[in-house]
Design a protein around this motif. Structure first.
Motif, PDB file in Angstrom:
ATOM      1  N   LEU A   3      16.384-100.311  34.380  1.00  0.00           N
ATOM      2  CA  LEU A   3      15.225-100.400  35.264  1.00  0.00           C
ATOM      3  C   LEU A   3      15.636-100.934  36.633  1.00  0.00           C
ATOM      4  N   GLY A   4      16.479-101.963  36.643  1.00  0.00           N
ATOM      5  CA  GLY A   4      16.976-102.514  37.908  1.00  0.00           C
ATOM      6  C   GLY A   4      17.766-101.496  38.707  1.00  0.00           C
ATOM      7  N   VAL A   5      18.618-100.735  38.022  1.00  0.00           N
ATOM      8  CA  VAL A   5      19.404 -99.691  38.698  1.00  0.00           C
ATOM      9  C   VAL A   5      18.472 -98.628  39.275  1.00  0.00           C
ATOM     10  N   PHE A   6      17.461 -98.236  38.496  1.00  0.00           N
ATOM     11  CA  PHE A   6      16.509 -97.223  38.963  1.00  0.00           C
ATOM     12  C   PHE A   6      15.760 -97.716  40.199  1.00  0.00           C
ATOM     13  N   THR A  38      18.915 -92.834   8.056  1.00  0.00           N
ATOM     14  CA  THR A  38      19.459 -92.196   9.261  1.00  0.00           C
ATOM     15  C   THR A  38      18.326 -91.672  10.143  1.00  0.00           C
ATOM     16  N   PHE A  39      17.330 -91.044   9.535  1.00  0.00           N
ATOM     17  CA  PHE A  39      16.182 -90.563  10.312  1.00  0.00           C
ATOM     18  C   PHE A  39      15.447 -91.724  10.975  1.00  0.00           C
ATOM     19  N   LYS A  40      15.304 -92.837  10.276  1.00  0.00           N
ATOM     20  CA  LYS A  40      14.639 -94.011  10.858  1.00  0.00           C
ATOM     21  C   LYS A  40      15.348 -94.459  12.130  1.00  0.00           C
ATOM     22  N   MET A  41      16.677 -94.523  12.058  1.00  0.00           N
ATOM     23  CA  MET A  41      17.456 -94.945  13.216  1.00  0.00           C
ATOM     24  C   MET A  41      17.313 -93.936  14.359  1.00  0.00           C
ATOM     25  N   MET A  42      17.389 -92.652  14.044  1.00  0.00           N
ATOM     26  CA  MET A  42      17.272 -91.617  15.067  1.00  0.00           C
ATOM     27  C   MET A  42      15.893 -91.663  15.736  1.00  0.00           C
ATOM     28  N   GLU A  43      14.850 -91.820  14.935  1.00  0.00           N
ATOM     29  CA  GLU A  43      13.483 -91.870  15.466  1.00  0.00           C
ATOM     30  C   GLU A  43      13.285 -93.094  16.357  1.00  0.00           C
ATOM     31  N   ARG A  44      13.763 -94.234  15.885  1.00  0.00           N
ATOM     32  CA  ARG A  44      13.613 -95.468  16.663  1.00  0.00           C
ATOM     33  C   ARG A  44      14.340 -95.376  17.995  1.00  0.00           C
ATOM     34  N   ARG A  45      15.561 -94.874  17.968  1.00  0.00           N
ATOM     35  CA  ARG A  45      16.338 -94.759  19.210  1.00  0.00           C
ATOM     36  C   ARG A  45      15.725 -93.750  20.165  1.00  0.00           C
ATOM     37  N   LEU A  46      15.286 -92.613  19.648  1.00  0.00           N
ATOM     38  CA  LEU A  46      14.641 -91.608  20.498  1.00  0.00           C
ATOM     39  C   LEU A  46      13.414 -92.203  21.178  1.00  0.00           C
ATOM     40  N   LEU A  47      12.620 -92.937  20.415  1.00  0.00           N
ATOM     41  CA  LEU A  47      11.409 -93.535  20.960  1.00  0.00           C
ATOM     42  C   LEU A  47      11.725 -94.614  21.990  1.00  0.00           C
ATOM     43  N   LYS A  48      12.594 -95.554  21.628  1.00  0.00           N
ATOM     44  CA  LYS A  48      12.840 -96.726  22.475  1.00  0.00           C
ATOM     45  C   LYS A  48      13.731 -96.433  23.678  1.00  0.00           C
ATOM     46  N   ILE A  49      14.717 -95.560  23.509  1.00  0.00           N
ATOM     47  CA  ILE A  49      15.712 -95.357  24.559  1.00  0.00           C
ATOM     48  C   ILE A  49      15.341 -94.203  25.490  1.00  0.00           C
ATOM     49  N   GLY A  76      18.668-105.598  19.122  1.00  0.00           N
ATOM     50  CA  GLY A  76      17.425-105.506  19.890  1.00  0.00           C
ATOM     51  C   GLY A  76      17.535-106.195  21.238  1.00  0.00           C
ATOM     52  N   ARG A  77      18.176-107.385  21.259  1.00  0.00           N
ATOM     53  CA  ARG A  77      18.365-108.093  22.536  1.00  0.00           C
ATOM     54  C   ARG A  77      19.286-107.294  23.453  1.00  0.00           C
ATOM     55  N   ARG A  78      20.326-106.689  22.891  1.00  0.00           N
ATOM     56  CA  ARG A  78      21.231-105.867  23.702  1.00  0.00           C
ATOM     57  C   ARG A  78      20.500-104.658  24.269  1.00  0.00           C
ATOM     58  N   SER A  79      19.659-104.044  23.456  1.00  0.00           N
ATOM     59  CA  SER A  79      18.881-102.891  23.927  1.00  0.00           C
ATOM     60  C   SER A  79      17.926-103.304  25.037  1.00  0.00           C
ATOM     61  N   ALA A  80      17.275-104.447  24.881  1.00  0.00           N
ATOM     62  CA  ALA A  80      16.352-104.939  25.911  1.00  0.00           C
ATOM     63  C   ALA A  80      17.110-105.219  27.202  1.00  0.00           C
TER      64      ALA A  80
END
Length: 181
Positions: A24-27, A83-94, A13-17
């Motif tokens: 965001l900085g690059v953008f 697996t679906f949980k991981m896919m859903e979380r990544r799609l939402l957050k990333i 989670g810290r790595r993702s943040a």
């Protein structure tokens, strides 16, 4: 979830943040560079980045309910469900959350700078985007519910919900292109 899994999740989670802040900085740096290099074309670049963000957001809004349809049929706690949980979380957050935020920020900038918040079509478009954001929130809550192995809606429900973003998108595009009022 045991202690090791929780700690690994916190590190991830810290790595993702950190990656999100870097992105965001690059953008922001890209926007600043465009403004400095091509100030007369800045509004066109904002429109282009807005369209890119909308496409990314819509891709997530159209794909997420498909994941929910398949996830609804998976046995809670199974490898497939995890697996679906991981896919859903990544799609939402990333993808979905950042794309929605960029869409809103650039869209509001365009509404202010290019249109001075004038035009019935613009107000109608913003109202539809608010509804689209409410669909996003509904999907976000479903991700949390699936992650907790909470009560599930039926695949039929998610097939119907899959149509909402499409209908709203059609209305938004017609308002933007035709500007009927």
């Amino acid at each position: 979830m045991n202690g090791e899994e929780k700690q690994a999740g916190e590190v991830a989670g810290r790595r993702s943040a950190l990656r999100a802040f870097i992105a965001l900085g690059v953008f922001i740096a890209i926007l600043a560079a465009v403004y400095l290099a091509r100030p007369n074309d800045f509004l066109l670049y904002i429109k282009a980045f807005h369209v890119i963000a909308v496409i990314s957001w819509m891709a997530g809004l159209l794909y997420m309910p498909r994941l929910f349809i398949y996830h609804s049929d998976a046995e809670p706690g199974s490898a497939q469900s995890e697996t679906f949980k991981m896919m859903e979380r990544r799609l939402l957050k990333i993808i979905m959350n950042p794309a929605m935020m960029v869409t809103w920020v650039l869209g509001l900038y365009l509404a202010w700078e290019a249109y001075a918040f004038r035009g019935g079509w613009l107000h109608a478009k913003i109202a539809l985007v608010v509804l689209l954001t409410m669909v996003h929130v509904l999907f976000s809550r479903a991700v949390v519910n699936f992650a907790a192995d909470g009560p599930r809606k039926t695949p039929r429900y998610w097939r119907i919900m899959n149509e909402l973003p499409t209908v709203l998108m059609i209305g938004i595009v017609i308002l933007v292109i035709v500007k009927p009022f």
